[in-house]
Design a protein around this motif. Structure first.
Motif: not given
Length: 253
Positions: A110-114, A197-206, A214-221, A230-233
């Motif tokens: 639940x923690x995203x990398x910096x 179309x391709x764009x930016x959005x928050x983490x998808x929900x199944x 995916x988890x926040x810790x997987x951001x960057x992959x 992106x993270x919701x914020x």
């Protein structure tokens, strides 16, 4: 002339002759026995000589002959008195060094990398969004070329987005994935892809499980099918930072 019992002296002579003949025959038999026995002894002696310990000019007759068990020392009768347990000279000690792997702290999903990489050079000027495919990082830049926010994202695992400068052409507060199995919020589109179309959005929900894919810790992959997750914020921040026509610069560093 007949003898006292009607036996002539000739008969006695013949009997004596026969007796001597039997004696001679017996003597001959005795000779054969002795000869056979002598041969047997010779053969037996030869067999023992072959089976015994070899002797010769350089080999003592007692070589290879063990003393009786009663005269041997210790529990192991095959060892002599010169071999005493515990008297061996210790050689160099070989110490096996076991290197333990460093213990890493468990990753909190639940923690995203910096993200701390600097804004890539040559990524345009003025108010814009910059996305680096290589670093999987986004920068929100204001009109004075100052970075107001930067963070890790998860772009496409298929790498179908080209580099260049594009403009935001539509925004949607809520939307559904092109295959209909995920829902997203704060969609900002800037590239027209082959399937969608391709764009930016928050983490998808199944839609099947109601959980984020995916988890926040997987951001960057790179994990998406095309868009940039992106993270919701961060999704809310980019939504507010852009409007239709805002430049989006895609680079590879």
């Amino acid at each position: 002339m007949a003898g006292r019992y009607g036996v002539s002296s000739g008969s006695a002579t013949r009997h004596s002759s026969r007796r001597r003949s039997r004696v001679r025959r017996r003597s001959r038999f005795h000779g054969v026995r002795v000869t056979v026995l002598s041969c047997s002894l010779a053969v037996t002696a030869g067999v023992f000589a072959l089976a015994g310990t070899a002797t010769g000019p350089d080999v003592p007759a007692s070589a290879g002959v063990l003393p009786p068990l009663s005269e041997r020392d210790g529990d192991d009768a095959s060892r002599g008195t010169d071999r005493v347990p515990g008297t061996k000279t210790a050689g160099p000690v070989m110490v096996k060094v076991v290197v333990e792997p460093p213990v890493e702290a468990p990753v909190d999903p639940n923690v995203k990398p910096v993200a701390d990489a600097a804004l890539p050079a040559g990524s345009g000027t003025g108010h814009r969004v910059v996305f680096d495919i290589t670093q999987q990082q986004v920068w929100l830049v204001d009109a004075d070329d100052a970075v107001v926010r930067t963070y890790f994202v998860s772009g496409s695992r298929y790498d179908q987005l080209p580099t260049g400068t594009f403009d935001v052409f539509s925004k949607s507060r809520d939307t559904v994935s092109w295959h209909g199995t995920e829902t997203m919020e704060y969609m900002v589109r800037f590239f027209r892809g082959e399937n969608s179309n391709i764009g930016f959005h928050d983490l998808p929900v199944s839609t099947a499980t109601g959980a984020e894919v995916q988890t926040l810790s997987q951001l960057g992959l790179p994990l998406s099918d095309g868009c940039i997750r992106q993270d919701l914020e961060d999704a809310v921040a980019l939504w507010e930072h852009t409007e239709v026509g805002t430049p989006v610069v895609v680079v590879r560093t």
